[in-house]
Structure formats: C-alpha cells, structure tokens
Design a protein around this motif. Sequence first.
Motif, PDB file in Angstrom:
ATOM      1  N   LEU A 168      72.207  44.606  47.592  1.00  0.00           N
ATOM      2  CA  LEU A 168      73.243  44.152  47.228  1.00  0.00           C
ATOM      3  C   LEU A 168      73.591  43.304  48.121  1.00  0.00           C
ATOM      4  CD1 LEU A 168      75.092  47.776  46.245  1.00  0.00           C
ATOM      5  CD2 LEU A 168      74.211  46.400  44.694  1.00  0.00           C
ATOM      6  N   LEU A 169      74.077  42.173  47.429  1.00  0.00           N
ATOM      7  CA  LEU A 169      74.668  41.281  47.977  1.00  0.00           C
ATOM      8  C   LEU A 169      75.989  41.200  47.722  1.00  0.00           C
ATOM      9  CD1 LEU A 169      74.918  38.964  50.720  1.00  0.00           C
ATOM     10  CD2 LEU A 169      74.258  37.444  48.590  1.00  0.00           C
ATOM     11  N   LEU A 170      76.860  42.041  48.391  1.00  0.00           N
ATOM     12  CA  LEU A 170      78.682  42.209  48.104  1.00  0.00           C
ATOM     13  C   LEU A 170      78.967  40.550  49.011  1.00  0.00           C
ATOM     14  CD1 LEU A 170      79.010  45.792  48.708  1.00  0.00           C
ATOM     15  CD2 LEU A 170      78.159  44.504  47.154  1.00  0.00           C
ATOM     16  N   VAL A 171      80.043  39.775  48.102  1.00  0.00           N
ATOM     17  CA  VAL A 171      80.684  39.179  48.861  1.00  0.00           C
ATOM     18  C   VAL A 171      82.359  38.813  48.835  1.00  0.00           C
ATOM     19  CG1 VAL A 171      80.853  36.163  49.484  1.00  0.00           C
ATOM     20  CG2 VAL A 171      78.672  37.060  48.874  1.00  0.00           C
ATOM     21  N   VAL A 266      74.494  32.348  56.541  1.00  0.00           N
ATOM     22  CA  VAL A 266      74.660  33.379  56.090  1.00  0.00           C
ATOM     23  C   VAL A 266      73.891  33.748  55.076  1.00  0.00           C
ATOM     24  CG1 VAL A 266      76.326  34.760  55.909  1.00  0.00           C
ATOM     25  CG2 VAL A 266      77.115  32.723  57.779  1.00  0.00           C
ATOM     26  N   LEU A 267      74.144  33.331  54.147  1.00  0.00           N
ATOM     27  CA  LEU A 267      73.333  33.504  52.973  1.00  0.00           C
ATOM     28  C   LEU A 267      72.200  34.128  52.982  1.00  0.00           C
ATOM     29  CD1 LEU A 267      76.301  32.375  50.371  1.00  0.00           C
ATOM     30  CD2 LEU A 267      75.932  34.887  51.130  1.00  0.00           C
ATOM     31  N   ARG A 268      71.461  32.851  53.145  1.00  0.00           N
ATOM     32  CA  ARG A 268      70.258  32.868  53.327  1.00  0.00           C
ATOM     33  C   ARG A 268      68.857  33.945  53.256  1.00  0.00           C
ATOM     34  NH1 ARG A 268      69.431  28.327  55.544  1.00  0.00           N
ATOM     35  NH2 ARG A 268      69.093  26.986  53.945  1.00  0.00           N
ATOM     36  N   ASP A 269      69.248  34.924  54.458  1.00  0.00           N
ATOM     37  CA  ASP A 269      68.648  36.008  54.764  1.00  0.00           C
ATOM     38  C   ASP A 269      68.884  37.500  54.146  1.00  0.00           C
ATOM     39  OD1 ASP A 269      67.071  34.275  57.503  1.00  0.00           O
ATOM     40  OD2 ASP A 269      69.336  35.414  58.541  1.00  0.00           O
ATOM     41  N   HIS A 270      69.629  37.063  52.837  1.00  0.00           N
ATOM     42  CA  HIS A 270      70.226  38.109  51.778  1.00  0.00           C
ATOM     43  C   HIS A 270      69.896  37.972  51.165  1.00  0.00           C
ATOM     44  CE1 HIS A 270      71.510  40.068  55.703  1.00  0.00           C
ATOM     45  NE2 HIS A 270      72.544  39.121  56.298  1.00  0.00           N
ATOM     46  N   VAL A 271      69.160  36.626  50.300  1.00  0.00           N
ATOM     47  CA  VAL A 271      68.579  36.807  49.170  1.00  0.00           C
ATOM     48  C   VAL A 271      67.602  36.819  48.818  1.00  0.00           C
ATOM     49  CG1 VAL A 271      68.500  34.753  47.053  1.00  0.00           C
ATOM     50  CG2 VAL A 271      70.568  35.048  48.605  1.00  0.00           C
ATOM     51  N   ASP A 272      67.079  37.596  47.785  1.00  0.00           N
ATOM     52  CA  ASP A 272      65.329  37.794  47.257  1.00  0.00           C
ATOM     53  C   ASP A 272      65.703  37.751  45.890  1.00  0.00           C
ATOM     54  OD1 ASP A 272      63.409  38.193  46.443  1.00  0.00           O
ATOM     55  OD2 ASP A 272      62.892  40.219  47.264  1.00  0.00           O
ATOM     56  N   PRO A 273      65.855  36.615  45.493  1.00  0.00           N
ATOM     57  CA  PRO A 273      65.725  36.633  43.950  1.00  0.00           C
ATOM     58  C   PRO A 273      65.233  37.170  43.175  1.00  0.00           C
ATOM     59  CG  PRO A 273      64.861  34.325  45.158  1.00  0.00           C
ATOM     60  CD  PRO A 273      63.933  35.485  46.369  1.00  0.00           C
ATOM     61  N   ARG A 275      64.606  41.002  44.372  1.00  0.00           N
ATOM     62  CA  ARG A 275      65.928  42.172  44.446  1.00  0.00           C
ATOM     63  C   ARG A 275      67.809  42.130  44.471  1.00  0.00           C
ATOM     64  NH1 ARG A 275      62.970  46.452  46.079  1.00  0.00           N
ATOM     65  NH2 ARG A 275      64.801  47.072  47.143  1.00  0.00           N
ATOM     66  N   THR A 276      67.417  40.682  45.100  1.00  0.00           N
ATOM     67  CA  THR A 276      69.010  40.998  45.148  1.00  0.00           C
ATOM     68  C   THR A 276      70.143  40.630  43.526  1.00  0.00           C
ATOM     69  OG1 THR A 276      68.607  39.772  46.870  1.00  0.00           O
ATOM     70  CG2 THR A 276      70.951  39.525  46.363  1.00  0.00           C
ATOM     71  N   LEU A 277      70.900  41.779  43.813  1.00  0.00           N
ATOM     72  CA  LEU A 277      72.327  41.357  42.834  1.00  0.00           C
ATOM     73  C   LEU A 277      73.606  41.045  44.003  1.00  0.00           C
ATOM     74  CD1 LEU A 277      72.608  42.069  39.183  1.00  0.00           C
ATOM     75  CD2 LEU A 277      73.385  44.894  41.014  1.00  0.00           C
ATOM     76  N   CYS A 278      74.173  40.068  43.815  1.00  0.00           N
ATOM     77  CA  CYS A 278      75.712  40.052  44.014  1.00  0.00           C
ATOM     78  C   CYS A 278      76.383  39.792  43.617  1.00  0.00           C
ATOM     79  CB  CYS A 278      74.819  38.061  44.617  1.00  0.00           C
ATOM     80  SG  CYS A 278      76.616  38.029  45.557  1.00  0.00           S
ATOM     81  N   TYR A 279      76.755  40.399  44.213  1.00  0.00           N
ATOM     82  CA  TYR A 279      78.459  41.269  43.270  1.00  0.00           C
ATOM     83  C   TYR A 279      79.731  40.133  44.367  1.00  0.00           C
ATOM     84  CZ  TYR A 279      76.947  45.247  40.721  1.00  0.00           C
ATOM     85  OH  TYR A 279      76.823  45.488  39.998  1.00  0.00           O
ATOM     86  N   ARG A 303      71.864  37.433  38.209  1.00  0.00           N
ATOM     87  CA  ARG A 303      72.148  38.452  39.256  1.00  0.00           C
ATOM     88  C   ARG A 303      73.244  38.157  40.450  1.00  0.00           C
ATOM     89  NH1 ARG A 303      68.632  41.724  40.780  1.00  0.00           N
ATOM     90  NH2 ARG A 303      66.254  42.456  39.561  1.00  0.00           N
ATOM     91  N   ILE A 304      73.653  37.651  39.496  1.00  0.00           N
ATOM     92  CA  ILE A 304      75.602  37.001  40.401  1.00  0.00           C
ATOM     93  C   ILE A 304      76.281  37.404  39.094  1.00  0.00           C
ATOM     94  CG2 ILE A 304      76.910  34.888  41.071  1.00  0.00           C
ATOM     95  CD1 ILE A 304      74.429  33.365  41.328  1.00  0.00           C
ATOM     96  N   LEU A 305      77.199  38.565  40.312  1.00  0.00           N
ATOM     97  CA  LEU A 305      78.493  38.591  38.616  1.00  0.00           C
ATOM     98  C   LEU A 305      79.124  38.974  39.679  1.00  0.00           C
ATOM     99  CD1 LEU A 305      75.770  40.851  39.116  1.00  0.00           C
ATOM    100  CD2 LEU A 305      77.599  41.718  36.695  1.00  0.00           C
ATOM    101  N   PHE A 306      80.313  38.050  38.993  1.00  0.00           N
ATOM    102  CA  PHE A 306      81.628  37.884  39.843  1.00  0.00           C
ATOM    103  C   PHE A 306      82.856  38.273  38.796  1.00  0.00           C
ATOM    104  CE2 PHE A 306      80.411  34.228  37.182  1.00  0.00           C
ATOM    105  CZ  PHE A 306      81.319  33.719  36.848  1.00  0.00           C
ATOM    106  N   GLU A 307      84.093  38.295  40.277  1.00  0.00           N
ATOM    107  CA  GLU A 307      85.655  39.124  39.912  1.00  0.00           C
ATOM    108  C   GLU A 307      87.190  37.698  40.247  1.00  0.00           C
ATOM    109  OE1 GLU A 307      87.317  40.733  36.362  1.00  0.00           O
ATOM    110  OE2 GLU A 307      86.933  42.807  37.681  1.00  0.00           O
TER     111      GLU A 307
END
Length: 310
Positions: A168-171, A266-273, A275-279, A303-307
Amino acid sequence: MNVPCFLSSAARSLSPTCSAARRLSSRLLGPSTADRRYMSSKRQMDHLERTASNSRQNALYAAQVCGIINESETVKRLRIAVHPDFNFKAGQWVDFFIPGVEKVGGFSMCSCPGLLQKEGVIELAVKYTEHPPAHWVHTMCTVGSHVAMRVGGDFFFDPSPSDPSVDLLLVAGGVGINPLYSILLHTVDLLHANKASGGRDYSIGSAHLCYSAKNSHELLFKNSIIEACRQFPDKFSYDFHVTQQSADVDPHPQSFINRGRITEEVLRDHVDPQRTLCYLCGPPPMIEAISKTLTDLGLSEERILFEKWW
C-alpha cells in the motif's frame, strides 16, 4: 495484471433501520428523501451530487456523540456511538445529518472497523469551516448530541484472506488523512489477525504513508502513525511533509518532518507497478499532480484510487 478483487466490491446493503433510527430519519429528511436530496442550496448539493454515483448503504442510522477531542486548533474529533447494525469499510464516509441543520455533511471515518466491533463507536475528524455541518461540529455539538448517518463510498480497503498481497502507498493532504488513517489502522488489525491465525488471514506486503499538511500542528494522528510504524518496522513506514511551516508555528520542528511538498523522488522508492496499490485523498490539485507522477513512474490507473473532498 490482476487487480485485487476488493477494489471492485460493492458496498453491502444493511437491513432496514431500527424504529428509533426511522423516527429520527423522518424528522431529518421529511416525507421524501429522494426529493429533499436535490432541494437545498448548492453547497449541500455539492456533497450529494458529487457522490451520487457512489455506492451507498440503504440504512440511515440514529447515533449519539459520546466524546469530543480537540485534535488540533482547527480539527475536532468526534467519537460517536452507533447502532449495532452499523457497518463500514476502512476508507468509507458517512452522509451526516444533523437535526435542525438543512445541509448534509460528508465526512470520512478516521477510525477503523475494528474499533466499531470492539466498542460500538466510530470517529470523525472534522476541520473547521463555515459549511453548516462542520460549523455545527465546532460550535454547537456537545457530548450527547443526536445525529444520523448513512455509510457510502467506493474508496476502501477491504481484502479477503484469499486476495493477493499488495504493497500500500497512502498519500494524504490535510484532512485527507482521515480515510487513509482508517485504512492504516485496519491494516494493523489485519497484521494482528494474520499473526493470530498462523498466517491464514490476509497478508499485507507493506504500507507506506506520505502525509502533507500546512504545518506540524496540522499533521493529525502523527503520534499514532509513528507508533504503528515502530510496532511493525518491517511493514510500515511514513514521510511527513509541511508546506507552510514557520518558527512562530513550531520553534522546534521534529527531525522526522520534511519541509516542502511530496515529490517524485519521495514516491519513487515506494512504487512497484506489479505490487503497489495507491490510495490518495486531498485537494484536487494535489490528487491530479500525484496521480500523474505515479503514472509516469509506471503505476497503472486501476491501481490509483482517490477521494477528492474539496
């Protein structure tokens, strides 16, 4: 690429409300909920129209405020006792109905389903604005105040034990932390459940939180976030960012807080196309900028969900 099935799960419908909830619903909504939904001012319609295509539970439940905490100078956290049938998924919001207030609020839960199961309460962190529901929370709401709530939203993390593990990547930007904090707390519960079951429950890969606010005082829940990361250092990590910090606000800023906006580096190290699911949750300009950065880094749109709440 297989996208986890919990992304497309429809919100579960609940049974009809209890009699107390029906009585309160009648007072709040009048004879026709559908008619009232489109009769009020533009600002009320903003929430209802903006979320008209989202999933909603059928039930409207009476609830009672049982605690109020000053989370920051501009944010109050409400602790609300709810009906036993009330149910939600980490990341969802509520339509928030207040007796005597015409406009309908829309607030994401900042608590997790686990707290509801244990104590029968949910929590909402509401930032001060002139919008009537938020203004009521800050100026008129007291312990014992009665409200009604209906759960909605397709922005949630609710994996089944058989779902594939994800990172999970939470932003979050500002009070956009609310649904992401709910997801983070739910992930903590999932880790405990997996450990207790000997690995039979859902297994999370990792979770990284990038959280930006104007200053360190507006970084909500930061102590709890830090504690979760210390509890599971191999699973959780975080980056805090402040964009308008000044010596007058905090003369001794913490060393773990970064100055400036969340960047591609900052984001690059936490993005694996794969495995990563981003909220994402925050102001629209931030959501749009971060979404573009993530796609540039190879993360697919599904894989990019937003509110967006502004």
